[in-house]
Design an enzyme around this catalytic site. Sequence first.
Site, mmCIF file in Angstrom:
data_model
loop_
_atom_site.group_PDB
_atom_site.id
_atom_site.type_symbol
_atom_site.label_atom_id
_atom_site.label_comp_id
_atom_site.label_asym_id
_atom_site.label_seq_id
_atom_site.Cartn_x
_atom_site.Cartn_y
_atom_site.Cartn_z
ATOM 1 N NE ARG A 25 -3.679 -2.033 2.831
ATOM 2 C CZ ARG A 25 -3.478 -3.147 3.536
ATOM 3 N NH1 ARG A 25 -2.306 -3.352 4.141
ATOM 4 N NH2 ARG A 25 -4.426 -4.051 3.653
ATOM 5 C CE LYS A 47 -6.297 -0.471 4.868
ATOM 6 N NZ LYS A 47 -7.576 -0.657 4.171
ATOM 7 C CG HIS A 67 -4.488 0.981 -3.878
ATOM 8 N ND1 HIS A 67 -3.784 0.943 -2.690
ATOM 9 C CD2 HIS A 67 -5.473 0.053 -3.747
ATOM 10 C CE1 HIS A 67 -4.335 0.052 -1.882
ATOM 11 N NE2 HIS A 67 -5.346 -0.502 -2.501
ATOM 12 N NE ARG A 80 -3.089 -3.434 -1.193
ATOM 13 C CZ ARG A 80 -2.683 -4.260 -0.238
ATOM 14 N NH1 ARG A 80 -1.393 -4.540 -0.103
ATOM 15 N NH2 ARG A 80 -3.547 -4.818 0.594
ATOM 16 C CG HIS A 109 -6.550 -8.297 1.716
ATOM 17 N ND1 HIS A 109 -6.787 -8.682 0.410
ATOM 18 C CD2 HIS A 109 -6.301 -6.956 1.663
ATOM 19 C CE1 HIS A 109 -6.684 -7.633 -0.378
ATOM 20 N NE2 HIS A 109 -6.393 -6.582 0.353
ATOM 21 C CE1 TYR A 118 -6.695 -6.343 -6.529
ATOM 22 C CE2 TYR A 118 -7.027 -7.304 -4.367
ATOM 23 C CZ TYR A 118 -6.706 -6.223 -5.160
ATOM 24 O OH TYR A 118 -6.410 -5.021 -4.579
#
Length: 299
Positions: A145, A169, A238, A241, A264, A273
Amino acid sequence: MSDSPIENYLNVLSGQRQYSAQSVASYRHDLNRYQAFLNARSRAIHRAESRDVRDFIATEHRRGMSVTTIRRRLSAIRGLYHYLMTEGHIHQDPTLTIHAPKGARRLPEVLSPEQIERLLSSSGGGALAQRDRALFELMYSSGLRLAEIVALDVVDLDLSTGLVRVTGKGRKTRDVPVGQQARTALNAWLRSRAELAAPDTFALFVGRGGKRLGARSVQLRLNRLALANNLEVPLHPHLLRHAFASHMLESSGDLRAVQELLGHANIATTQIYTHLDFQHLAEVYDRAHPRARKTKGSS
């Protein structure tokens, strides 16, 4: 106090809750539409039932209203009934069992391997050019990211093992492999980094002033690189990514591995995806499936 429950509610929004005039006008528009729908049914707002709210949502959908508009109108209706419940004007909220419609999730745009090759093929000299090449090679190589890559310190990178430690995150860390081309570009950048970096800066990527490179600067440099390489697509960091995730899945088909690499928490996020090239699938099907091929004499 007005006899209209809608106007009473809007007065609370503008007075007690300090909503802007524009927000109150938006609420008024949505609630007046709901009021008109109930009027056609000879139904008062405080007598409405769940099926009335559900039918209103269905009617708006048939009229071609977007999911965003419908969700906004339902939110206004929920707020109205919550207010009426709080004031003791009704004893049951008709919106409790109503679920907002879900919007169709857009698939991310994806750069092809050929476009990536064009983007990263620059061979310009100088510390800034070497930094940019290393930056974007690493972003694509490891699926990082934008916030993750600008937060990297030199100590997070271990080129001897080909790993980069990323803080994602929720402050969760993960170790991600670094591809060979990215490692080559990073080695070149690390040799030049001292030309730009301030002595007290630990950041892996620094700007002209010697301090940590900012996210906005990364965006601008990527756009400049795309123009220099005649890549006529709107680019944002992004997308690199997205390209990493899509190309990894196309090659490996290992959704769990890609989930781990991307950081994730939920595999459902990664599943976006897994879109497929249906034209390619049709060609494969026609070549391979026994029932797909026409037999001699068939029409």
